[in-house]
Design an enzyme around this catalytic site. Structure first.
Site, PDB file in Angstrom:
ATOM      1  CE1 TYR A   1      -5.848  -5.270  -5.651  1.00 31.70           C
ATOM      2  CE2 TYR A   1      -6.563  -6.420  -3.694  1.00 31.70           C
ATOM      3  CZ  TYR A   1      -6.067  -5.296  -4.301  1.00 31.70           C
ATOM      4  OH  TYR A   1      -5.774  -4.203  -3.550  1.00 31.70           O
TER       5      TYR A   1
ATOM      6  NE  ARG B   1      -3.459  -2.256   2.831  1.00 31.62           N
ATOM      7  CZ  ARG B   1      -3.153  -3.412   3.411  1.00 31.62           C
ATOM      8  NH1 ARG B   1      -1.960  -3.599   3.951  1.00 31.62           N
ATOM      9  NH2 ARG B   1      -4.033  -4.381   3.468  1.00 31.62           N
TER      10      ARG B   1
ATOM     11  CG  HIS C   1      -5.813  -8.429   1.347  1.00 29.67           C
ATOM     12  ND1 HIS C   1      -5.955  -8.799   0.028  1.00 29.67           N
ATOM     13  CD2 HIS C   1      -5.696  -7.087   1.334  1.00 29.67           C
ATOM     14  CE1 HIS C   1      -5.923  -7.717  -0.739  1.00 29.67           C
ATOM     15  NE2 HIS C   1      -5.761  -6.668   0.034  1.00 29.67           N
TER      16      HIS C   1
ATOM     17  CG  HIS D   1      -5.055   0.513  -4.960  1.00 26.47           C
ATOM     18  ND1 HIS D   1      -4.811  -0.083  -3.747  1.00 26.47           N
ATOM     19  CD2 HIS D   1      -6.001  -0.230  -5.578  1.00 26.47           C
ATOM     20  CE1 HIS D   1      -5.594  -1.152  -3.633  1.00 26.47           C
ATOM     21  NE2 HIS D   1      -6.318  -1.262  -4.725  1.00 26.47           N
TER      22      HIS D   1
ATOM     23  NE  ARG E   1      -2.944  -3.359  -1.709  1.00 26.00           N
ATOM     24  CZ  ARG E   1      -2.424  -4.116  -0.745  1.00 26.00           C
ATOM     25  NH1 ARG E   1      -1.107  -4.219  -0.630  1.00 26.00           N
ATOM     26  NH2 ARG E   1      -3.195  -4.762   0.110  1.00 26.00           N
TER      27      ARG E   1
ATOM     28  CE  LYS F   1      -6.347  -0.624   4.649  1.00 19.03           C
ATOM     29  NZ  LYS F   1      -7.588  -0.959   3.957  1.00 19.03           N
TER      30      LYS F   1
END
Length: 187
Positions: free
Chosen positions: A147, A11, A138, A112, A115, A36
Site C-alpha cells: 500500500y 476486509r 497484516h 477493497h 481499504r 484471516k
C-alpha cells in the site's frame, strides 16, 4: 456500513462477519474485527463514524444484549449481508455520486478500494507504517508495504523537505529575450 468499511480499513469479509456484540459503544467506539486465520484486532473508529454506528444500532432495534450474536448488517431478507451484497451497495452509491458530479469515483470501485484508500490516506498523513499494518491486520509489514507506494504529492513533499533546490526560480536574462529565443529556435 460504507463509513465503517472505510474507517476501519476492514476486509469485506471482516465487515460481513461483524456481530452486534463486536461493537463497543463507549466514549470511543471500537470494533472487534476477526481477520484471516481467526486473528482478531480492536479498531477504534472516528467520532462521526461512531455516531453513525450508534444511530444504526439504535434505529435497527439492536440495543438489547439478546442481539449480540446477531449480524450487524443484514440484507432485505434479514439474513447476514454477503460480500457480493456489500459490493452491490458500494457500486450503487458510487453511481449516485457520479450522477451528482462527484469526481474521482470510477465504475471499478470495490470494497477493497476503500481499504486501500484508507491505508494511503493514513500514509499521506504521516502515520507510521507499523500502525497502518496493525490497523489493517497484516501479520507482516511487507504486506503493508504494498500500500505504501508514494503518490506524486508525497514524492514532491519529500523532495521539497529534503533539501533546497540549486535551481534558481528566476529566469536568466537570455530566457526573457524573445528575439534571441526565436533566433535560437530557427537554427
Amino acid at each position: 456500513m460504507l463509513s465503517l468499511l472505510y474507517d476501519t480499513g476492514a476486509r469485506v469479509q471482516e465487515l460481513v462477519d461483524l456481530k452486534v456484540g463486536d461493537i463497543t459503544l463507549n466514549d470511543t467506539v471500537t470494533v472487534l474485527l476477526t481477520g484471516k486465520g481467526g486473528k482478531s484486532r480492536i479498531v477504534p473508529v472516528m467520532t462521526p463514524t461512531g455516531e453513525l454506528i450508534r444511530h444504526y444500532i439504535s434505529g435497527s432495534g439492536l440495543t438489547s444484549p439478546v442481539y449480540s450474536r446477531y449480524p450487524l448488517f443484514t440484507n432485505r431478507s434479514n439474513k447476514q449481508l454477503t460480500r457480493a451484497g456489500v459490493t452491490y451497495i458500494l457500486k450503487k452509491y458510487a453511481q449516485q455520486a457520479q450522477f451528482h458530479g462527484i469526481e474521482g469515483i470510477t465504475g471499478e470501485i470495490t470494497p477493497h478500494w476503500l481499504r486501500h484508500s484508507k491505508a494511503m490516506h493514513l500514509l499521506q498523513s504521516g502515520v507510521n507504517l507499523v500502525y497502518i499494518r496493525d490497523l489493517l491486520g497484516h501479520s507482516d509489514i511487507s504486506t503493508t508495504e504494498i500500500y505504501a507506494r508514494a503518490d506524486e504529492k508525497m514524492k514532491r513533499k519529500a523532495l521539497t523537505e529534503a533539501y533546497d533546490s540549486p535551481a534558481n526560480e528566476e529566469l536568466p536574462p537570455w530566457k526573457q529575450n524573445k528575439d534571441l529565443l526565436d533566433w535560437l529556435k530557427s537554427l
